[in-house]
Design a protein around this motif. Structure first.
Motif, PDB file in Angstrom:
ATOM      1  N   ALA A  46       0.828  -1.202   0.000  1.00 34.69           N
ATOM      2  CA  ALA A  46       0.000   0.000   0.000  1.00 34.69           C
ATOM      3  C   ALA A  46       0.866   1.257   0.000  1.00 34.69           C
ATOM      4  N   ARG A  47       1.933   1.240   0.794  1.00 35.70           N
ATOM      5  CA  ARG A  47       2.839   2.387   0.831  1.00 35.70           C
ATOM      6  C   ARG A  47       3.545   2.583  -0.511  1.00 35.70           C
ATOM      7  N   ALA A  57       2.411   1.705  -3.465  1.00 34.09           N
ATOM      8  CA  ALA A  57       1.429   2.207  -4.422  1.00 34.09           C
ATOM      9  C   ALA A  57       1.167   3.693  -4.205  1.00 34.09           C
ATOM     10  N   LYS A  58       1.086   4.093  -2.946  1.00 34.31           N
ATOM     11  CA  LYS A  58       0.869   5.504  -2.620  1.00 34.31           C
ATOM     12  C   LYS A  58       2.049   6.353  -3.094  1.00 34.31           C
ATOM     13  N   ALA A  59       3.260   5.862  -2.876  1.00 34.37           N
ATOM     14  CA  ALA A  59       4.461   6.579  -3.311  1.00 34.37           C
ATOM     15  C   ALA A  59       4.517   6.676  -4.838  1.00 34.37           C
ATOM     16  N   LYS A 106       1.938   6.667  -6.905  1.00 29.31           N
ATOM     17  CA  LYS A 106       0.910   7.604  -7.332  1.00 29.31           C
ATOM     18  C   LYS A 106       1.374   9.049  -7.096  1.00 29.31           C
ATOM     19  N   LYS A 107       1.998   9.265  -5.964  1.00 29.87           N
ATOM     20  CA  LYS A 107       2.515  10.593  -5.648  1.00 29.87           C
ATOM     21  C   LYS A 107       3.578  11.006  -6.678  1.00 29.87           C
TER      22      LYS A 107
END
Length: 79
Positions: A67-68, A70-72, A74-75
């Motif tokens: 999850a982290r 994927a978030k990174a 996307k950012k």
């Protein structure tokens, strides 16, 4: 930590080493690495006891890491 027991077939050696662990026929060995526990659990000559807690913890950690990541990613795309 889970216990892993090696039970060889009749034509196999009574002792073996896997992933840095030394096993003797029928003797339990403590294994705490979730990746190794999954591999032993899927092997017909190894029995894994008490692995549920270790594997559940590992799945949670792996899920958080994905999850982290994927978030990174996307950012990074939004930059």
């Amino acid at each position: 930590m889970a216990k892993v027991t090696y039970t060889p077939a009749a034509d196999m050696p009574a002792e073996t080493s896997q992933y840095g662990y030394d096993f003797a026929d029928g003797k339990a060995v403590d294994v705490s690495d979730a990746k190794h526990l999954r591999k032993f659990a899927g092997h017909p000559f190894f029995k894994v006891d008490d692995a549920d807690d270790e594997l559940a913890k590992a799945a949670k950690v792996e899920g958080l890491a994905k999850a982290r990541a994927a978030k990174a990613a996307k950012k990074q795309q939004n930059l």
